[in-house]
Design an enzyme around this catalytic site. Structure first.
Site, mmCIF file in Angstrom:
data_model
loop_
_atom_site.group_PDB
_atom_site.id
_atom_site.type_symbol
_atom_site.label_atom_id
_atom_site.label_comp_id
_atom_site.label_asym_id
_atom_site.label_seq_id
_atom_site.Cartn_x
_atom_site.Cartn_y
_atom_site.Cartn_z
ATOM 1 N N ASP A 1 -8.824 -8.555 -1.230
ATOM 2 C CA ASP A 1 -8.232 -6.786 -1.092
ATOM 3 C C ASP A 1 -7.860 -7.611 -3.088
ATOM 4 O OD1 ASP A 1 -7.297 -4.889 -1.388
ATOM 5 O OD2 ASP A 1 -5.598 -5.033 -0.520
ATOM 6 N N GLN B 1 1.133 -1.093 -0.127
ATOM 7 C CA GLN B 1 -0.330 0.067 0.079
ATOM 8 C C GLN B 1 1.071 1.174 -0.364
ATOM 9 O OE1 GLN B 1 -3.210 -0.070 -0.379
ATOM 10 N NE2 GLN B 1 -3.880 -1.867 0.409
ATOM 11 N N CYS C 1 -9.364 -0.308 -3.891
ATOM 12 C CA CYS C 1 -9.246 0.460 -4.312
ATOM 13 C C CYS C 1 -9.934 1.108 -5.544
ATOM 14 C CB CYS C 1 -7.588 0.808 -5.182
ATOM 15 S SG CYS C 1 -7.192 -0.485 -6.115
HETATM 16 N N1 SAH Z 1 -4.304 -7.000 0.662
HETATM 17 C C1 SAH Z 1 -2.735 -6.117 -0.005
HETATM 18 C C2 SAH Z 1 -2.795 -6.061 -1.642
HETATM 19 C C3 SAH Z 1 -3.482 -6.097 -2.096
HETATM 20 S S1 SAH Z 1 -3.007 -5.470 -3.625
HETATM 21 C C4 SAH Z 1 -2.112 -5.316 0.870
HETATM 22 O O1 SAH Z 1 -3.076 -5.110 1.005
HETATM 23 O O2 SAH Z 1 -0.879 -5.072 0.425
HETATM 24 C C5 SAH Z 1 -3.582 -6.844 -5.062
HETATM 25 C C6 SAH Z 1 -2.600 -7.973 -4.944
HETATM 26 O O3 SAH Z 1 -3.505 -9.087 -5.984
HETATM 27 C C7 SAH Z 1 -1.740 -7.524 -5.896
HETATM 28 O O4 SAH Z 1 -0.172 -8.117 -4.620
HETATM 29 C C8 SAH Z 1 -1.585 -8.558 -6.612
HETATM 30 O O5 SAH Z 1 -0.343 -8.800 -7.068
HETATM 31 C C9 SAH Z 1 -2.695 -9.773 -5.872
HETATM 32 N N2 SAH Z 1 -3.423 -10.040 -7.867
HETATM 33 C C10 SAH Z 1 -3.564 -9.274 -9.530
HETATM 34 N N3 SAH Z 1 -4.720 -10.548 -9.691
HETATM 35 C C11 SAH Z 1 -4.529 -11.424 -9.159
HETATM 36 C C12 SAH Z 1 -5.312 -12.777 -8.623
HETATM 37 N N4 SAH Z 1 -6.048 -12.889 -9.976
HETATM 38 N N5 SAH Z 1 -5.164 -13.828 -7.767
HETATM 39 C C13 SAH Z 1 -4.384 -13.307 -6.782
HETATM 40 N N6 SAH Z 1 -3.703 -12.784 -6.414
HETATM 41 C C14 SAH Z 1 -4.044 -11.620 -7.343
#
Ligand code: SAH
Length: 496
Positions: free
Chosen positions: A425, A327, A452
């Site tokens: 998320d 983040q 987001c």
């Molecule tokens: N919860 C974490 C990251 C949120 S951002 C935090 O708060 O820091 C969203 C995340 O989803 C990213 O790390 C991205 O790499 C991951 N992502 C994107 N597509 C995805 C999918 N199909 N399956 C699993 N993760 C995914």
């Protein structure tokens, strides 16, 4: 290093009126599609002069688009003017650009009470910050209204959680390099919907030390004969510089994103950069040969230090790789995560899924209050960080898996596994049916959905609301002050 205090260039004066001329200058032209038809009554706005560069007209703003641009009616057309606020009259340039009409705010004739009283110290410091001309109250109102309207079908959202000092908050800072018409090296951000670089030395939301380091690199390039990359010719070397700062730890990662792995004189370059900025803790070379707008490529080489930085969030220590998601506003992230954990009402026994878990932040913070945590994430580097972070913080009840969250949940559901709480998320595109339908099958009591992009969140909430869940609480959080973006954390509870 700078610790996010009000000690920077941002000054707020007593009264929000400043010389009329100053206002228009800061806003660049934005392409706006004309509606082609008149939308209701419009003012008799007076075109002043006609020339090749279009005409100048006095217009009055009646509202804002979701992108924060001022809406005006002009000659039966609805135009969007970046930088103009509702109730304000402004002088604007209106000119044709192919099938579009471009507008540029020249000056504000009658400023609104909502206008921010900012004195910018560097040219183009507000580029990319669609709302920086609005004061904090107006920004909060704008975001609250957006969320209230969007989430209306699910109930009344809570008041937005705001940021006390909404500047210089970004821990991840990127600038793009190129040459101007005089073939001088420039760096800055891309103009909206284009790959034209708007040169800038500082941004009002970037970490100030990060911007300083980027400027040092720009200054070093000539003597090291390092050319910026040219997208059109495919020649040159340096595409972007990414600086990631651990706002609490003070650790700093510099990533030089280049078009090629052939980095001549890299040892001397690294030595000189470290001499100028001893506070840098790691330097990497990332090779990006792609043609899209992604900043980082897959290939990566550590030039100095351990290749990652550590930061503290909600009392835990996190290892962060260059390519992992983290983040970007840690001050607000702590508030967001505290809210998310509160919504989960953990008692210490629950099986918790942390989907789209990144480096494991939410899951690990929750693991202190849960029975066990299962995290899933697509990005390999992020999963490696999550596993490392789990060990580093002594968490024995968390497991992290690499894979697509939808597929992973489908497999869990097919095996008949259950979860009590699901944190999700997802990226801006939101979740998918594979994931959501598996949640419905697994029947967790609570789903805490962090997003987001509230638009895709609302779409996914609709699916869950139709399939046995009630939206109990909607909490907007301003993670991205000065921009139109807003984070939203929603709680869904399973109906009996
Ligand atoms: N919860 C974490 C990251 C949120 S951002 C935090 O708060 O820091 C969203 C995340 O989803 C990213 O790390 C991205 O790499 C991951 N992502 C994107 N597509 C995805 C999918 N199909 N399956 C699993 N993760 C995914």
């Amino acid at each position: 290093m700078n610790k996010q205090k009000n000690n920077g260039n941002i000054k707020s004066g007593k009264k929000h009126h400043k010389s009329k001329k100053q206002y228009g200058k800061q806003h660049s032209a934005q392409a706006s599609r004309t509606s082609g038809k008149s939308k209701g009554k419009h003012r008799t706005d007076t075109p002043r002069q006609s020339n090749q560069r279009g005409i100048t007209a006095e217009v009055t703003c009646t509202g804002l688009t979701n992108e924060g641009k001022g809406i005006v009616q002009w000659k039966g057309k609805q135009l969007e003017i970046a930088g103009l606020l509702p109730g304000e009259t402004g002088e604007v340039n209106i000119f044709k650009k192919g099938r579009f009409i471009d507008t540029k705010l020249k000056r504000v004739i009658k400023p609104s009470e909502d206008r921010a009283n900012l004195t910018l110290s560097f040219p183009n410091e507000g580029v990319g910050c669609h709302l920086y001309h609005m004061n904090e109250h107006a920004q909060n109102r704008f975001k609250q209204k957006f969320i209230d309207e969007l989430m209306k079908p699910f109930g009344k959202p809570e008041p937005i959680i705001t940021m006390e000092f909404p500047f210089y908050y970004r821990n991840k800072n990127v600038m793009t390099f190129g040459l101007n018409k005089k073939r001088q090296i420039i760096c800055g951000l891309y103009a909206e919907n284009s790959h034209q670089i708007i040169p800038m030395e500082r941004s009002i939301i970037h970490d100030q030390k990060a911007d300083e380091i980027i400027q040092t690199i720009k200054g070093m390039m000539k003597s090291f004969k390092m050319q910026p990359y040219n997208e059109d010719t495919g020649r040159g070397f340096l595409r972007h510089v990414l600086v990631r700062v651990g706002k609490k730890s003070g650790e700093i990662m510099v990533v030089l994103v280049a078009a090629s792995p052939m980095f001549k004189g890299k040892n001397n370059f690294v030595k000189a950069l470290r001499k100028a900025h001893p506070e840098i803790t790691t330097i990497l070379l990332n090779v990006n040969k792609r043609n899209d707008s992604m900043v980082l490529g897959n290939q990566e080489k550590v030039l100095f230090g351990k290749g990652t930085i550590t930061d503290t969030l909600c009392g835990l220590k996190f290892n962060i790789s260059a390519k992992s998601f983290y983040q970007i506003n840690p001050v607000q992230t702590e508030k967001l995560y505290a809210k998310a954990i509160e919504m989960a009402e953990l008692t210490g026994k629950e099986t918790v899924v942390d989907a789209y878990c990144g480096i494991g932040t939410i899951g690990l913070i929750a693991s202190k209050k849960a029975g066990k945590v299962i995290g899933v994430e697509l990005n390999k580097d992020a999963v490696r960080d999550a596993i490392h972070n789990s060990k580093r913080n002594g968490m024995k009840n968390a497991r992290f898996y690499q894979g697509d969250a939808g597929e992973f949940m489908m497999q869990m559901a097919a095996r008949g596994e259950k979860a009590d709480v699901v944190f999700m998320d997802p990226p801006r595109s939101g979740s998918d049916e594979a994931f959501l339908s598996s949640v419905v099958k697994m029947q967790p009591n609570r789903v805490v959905y962090i997003s987001c992009n509230p638009v895709t969140q609302a779409r996914d909430l609709k699916y869950l609301a139709k399939n046995g869940y009630a939206v109990e609480s909607i909490q907007p959080v301003d993670m991205f002050p000065q921009t139109v973006h807003v984070e939203c954390c929603s709680l869904l509870v399973r109906k009996n």
